[in-house]
Write a protein that holds these residues in place. Sequence first.
Motif, PDB file in Angstrom:
ATOM      1  N   TYR A 137       0.873  -1.166   0.000  1.00 38.06           N
ATOM      2  CA  TYR A 137       0.000   0.000   0.000  1.00 38.06           C
ATOM      3  C   TYR A 137       0.909   1.215   0.000  1.00 38.06           C
ATOM      4  O   TYR A 137       1.923   1.222   0.686  1.00 38.06           O
ATOM      5  N   TYR A 138       0.551   2.243  -0.769  1.00 40.05           N
ATOM      6  CA  TYR A 138       1.401   3.425  -0.731  1.00 40.05           C
ATOM      7  C   TYR A 138       0.595   4.714  -0.692  1.00 40.05           C
ATOM      8  O   TYR A 138      -0.552   4.768  -1.131  1.00 40.05           O
ATOM      9  N   TYR A 139       1.233   5.709  -0.078  1.00 34.80           N
ATOM     10  CA  TYR A 139       0.697   7.055   0.041  1.00 34.80           C
ATOM     11  C   TYR A 139       1.697   8.001  -0.605  1.00 34.80           C
ATOM     12  O   TYR A 139       2.888   7.929  -0.304  1.00 34.80           O
ATOM     13  N   LEU A 140       1.232   8.882  -1.452  1.00 32.08           N
ATOM     14  CA  LEU A 140       2.104   9.860  -2.089  1.00 32.08           C
ATOM     15  C   LEU A 140       2.179  11.117  -1.227  1.00 32.08           C
ATOM     16  O   LEU A 140       1.232  11.443  -0.501  1.00 32.08           O
ATOM     17  N   CYS A 141       3.292  11.816  -1.314  1.00 32.54           N
ATOM     18  CA  CYS A 141       3.434  13.071  -0.586  1.00 32.54           C
ATOM     19  C   CYS A 141       2.470  14.095  -1.172  1.00 32.54           C
ATOM     20  O   CYS A 141       2.279  14.161  -2.378  1.00 32.54           O
ATOM     21  N   LYS A 142       1.882  14.884  -0.300  1.00 30.32           N
ATOM     22  CA  LYS A 142       0.964  15.951  -0.716  1.00 30.32           C
ATOM     23  C   LYS A 142       1.539  17.278  -0.260  1.00 30.32           C
ATOM     24  O   LYS A 142       2.024  17.402   0.863  1.00 30.32           O
ATOM     25  N   GLY A 143       1.481  18.260  -1.118  1.00 25.07           N
ATOM     26  CA  GLY A 143       1.946  19.597  -0.753  1.00 25.07           C
ATOM     27  C   GLY A 143       3.403  19.612  -0.337  1.00 25.07           C
ATOM     28  O   GLY A 143       4.279  19.193  -1.076  1.00 25.07           O
ATOM     29  N   ARG A 144       3.638  20.057   0.900  1.00 28.75           N
ATOM     30  CA  ARG A 144       5.007  20.186   1.399  1.00 28.75           C
ATOM     31  C   ARG A 144       5.484  18.963   2.170  1.00 28.75           C
ATOM     32  O   ARG A 144       6.543  18.995   2.788  1.00 28.75           O
ATOM     33  N   GLN A 145       4.724  17.891   2.168  1.00 23.83           N
ATOM     34  CA  GLN A 145       5.137  16.683   2.890  1.00 23.83           C
ATOM     35  C   GLN A 145       6.430  16.134   2.307  1.00 23.83           C
ATOM     36  O   GLN A 145       6.660  16.202   1.102  1.00 23.83           O
ATOM     37  N   GLU A 146       7.257  15.572   3.167  1.00 26.05           N
ATOM     38  CA  GLU A 146       8.487  14.915   2.744  1.00 26.05           C
ATOM     39  C   GLU A 146       8.396  13.440   3.107  1.00 26.05           C
ATOM     40  O   GLU A 146       7.955  13.093   4.208  1.00 26.05           O
ATOM     41  N   SER A 147       8.848  12.594   2.220  1.00 27.61           N
ATOM     42  CA  SER A 147       8.699  11.149   2.420  1.00 27.61           C
ATOM     43  C   SER A 147       9.410  10.653   3.675  1.00 27.61           C
ATOM     44  O   SER A 147       8.887   9.798   4.391  1.00 27.61           O
ATOM     45  N   LYS A 148      10.568  11.171   3.979  1.00 28.83           N
ATOM     46  CA  LYS A 148      11.312  10.714   5.162  1.00 28.83           C
ATOM     47  C   LYS A 148      10.544  11.030   6.443  1.00 28.83           C
ATOM     48  O   LYS A 148      10.482  10.218   7.364  1.00 28.83           O
ATOM     49  N   ASN A 149       9.953  12.223   6.503  1.00 26.99           N
ATOM     50  CA  ASN A 149       9.161  12.588   7.677  1.00 26.99           C
ATOM     51  C   ASN A 149       7.906  11.720   7.792  1.00 26.99           C
ATOM     52  O   ASN A 149       7.525  11.317   8.892  1.00 26.99           O
ATOM     53  N   LEU A 150       7.258  11.448   6.667  1.00 25.02           N
ATOM     54  CA  LEU A 150       6.072  10.587   6.692  1.00 25.02           C
ATOM     55  C   LEU A 150       6.440   9.181   7.153  1.00 25.02           C
ATOM     56  O   LEU A 150       5.721   8.572   7.956  1.00 25.02           O
ATOM     57  N   GLU A 151       7.552   8.672   6.662  1.00 25.79           N
ATOM     58  CA  GLU A 151       7.995   7.335   7.075  1.00 25.79           C
ATOM     59  C   GLU A 151       8.235   7.299   8.584  1.00 25.79           C
ATOM     60  O   GLU A 151       7.786   6.373   9.268  1.00 25.79           O
ATOM     61  N   SER A 152       8.921   8.298   9.099  1.00 25.64           N
ATOM     62  CA  SER A 152       9.194   8.346  10.539  1.00 25.64           C
ATOM     63  C   SER A 152       7.899   8.375  11.338  1.00 25.64           C
ATOM     64  O   SER A 152       7.768   7.689  12.357  1.00 25.64           O
ATOM     65  N   ARG A 153       6.937   9.157  10.882  1.00 30.15           N
ATOM     66  CA  ARG A 153       5.645   9.235  11.577  1.00 30.15           C
ATOM     67  C   ARG A 153       4.922   7.900  11.543  1.00 30.15           C
ATOM     68  O   ARG A 153       4.367   7.447  12.554  1.00 30.15           O
ATOM     69  N   LEU A 154       4.911   7.243  10.380  1.00 29.59           N
ATOM     70  CA  LEU A 154       4.223   5.950  10.273  1.00 29.59           C
ATOM     71  C   LEU A 154       4.867   4.901  11.165  1.00 29.59           C
ATOM     72  O   LEU A 154       4.176   4.139  11.848  1.00 29.59           O
ATOM     73  N   ILE A 155       6.195   4.848  11.162  1.00 32.47           N
ATOM     74  CA  ILE A 155       6.887   3.877  12.010  1.00 32.47           C
ATOM     75  C   ILE A 155       6.605   4.173  13.479  1.00 32.47           C
ATOM     76  O   ILE A 155       6.380   3.267  14.281  1.00 32.47           O
ATOM     77  N   GLY A 156       6.608   5.451  13.836  1.00 32.62           N
ATOM     78  CA  GLY A 156       6.291   5.826  15.207  1.00 32.62           C
ATOM     79  C   GLY A 156       4.884   5.425  15.608  1.00 32.62           C
ATOM     80  O   GLY A 156       4.655   4.918  16.713  1.00 32.62           O
ATOM     81  N   MET A 157       3.912   5.632  14.720  1.00 37.73           N
ATOM     82  CA  MET A 157       2.529   5.227  14.999  1.00 37.73           C
ATOM     83  C   MET A 157       2.421   3.715  15.143  1.00 37.73           C
ATOM     84  O   MET A 157       1.701   3.210  16.006  1.00 37.73           O
ATOM     85  N   PHE A 158       3.150   2.996  14.283  1.00 35.23           N
ATOM     86  CA  PHE A 158       3.148   1.538  14.368  1.00 35.23           C
ATOM     87  C   PHE A 158       3.721   1.105  15.718  1.00 35.23           C
ATOM     88  O   PHE A 158       3.147   0.259  16.409  1.00 35.23           O
ATOM     89  N   TYR A 159       4.832   1.703  16.098  1.00 38.87           N
ATOM     90  CA  TYR A 159       5.471   1.368  17.373  1.00 38.87           C
ATOM     91  C   TYR A 159       4.532   1.656  18.548  1.00 38.87           C
ATOM     92  O   TYR A 159       4.410   0.852  19.471  1.00 38.87           O
ATOM     93  N   ASP A 160       3.878   2.801  18.512  1.00 40.50           N
ATOM     94  CA  ASP A 160       2.955   3.160  19.594  1.00 40.50           C
ATOM     95  C   ASP A 160       1.845   2.124  19.745  1.00 40.50           C
ATOM     96  O   ASP A 160       1.451   1.781  20.856  1.00 40.50           O
TER      97      ASP A 160
END
Length: 151
Positions: A105-128
């Motif tokens: 499954y993939y999500y594309l960056c929107k607007g000013r989003q950066e892929s590295k920041n999105l990845e970090s957030r997703l991994i953090g949410m998964f960990y939580d």
Amino acid sequence: MKRDLSFIKEFRPVQGIDGEVQNLEDADLSEVSTDGGVYIIASPKTKFVYPKGGSKIIYIGQANDIRRRLKEHQRNLRSAKKDRYDESWHFDRYNYMRYHGAQVYYYLCKGRQESKNLESRLIGMFYDKFGSMPVGNGARSFECYVKENRI
């Protein structure tokens, strides 16, 4: 399967995925976007045991070109599958994909989003939610998430 993406909060709705690849090993990736974003590789059949529950998620990654990165994963997965006698070592994520399947499954960056920041957030949410990183991930991206949330 989208139930396995329920750990995602404050990002976009789970139903808001931009694309899906049913079987990474055999997929024609020509229709996958070349934009940047994040992707989640999951097993279509196996739920992995984590400290706080089970999930089919194998790996969470990011790329500036999703198609190119998924082609790399596809090539490495095919190489691991051809290794019938375990003559070579492969990254853990490819062995998990080899034995348990790989759906993306993939999500594309929107607007000013950066892929590295999105990845970090997703991994953090998964960990939580699950108390651990996905079985195929290392700690580097999560370290970024921890640092961002301490500041």
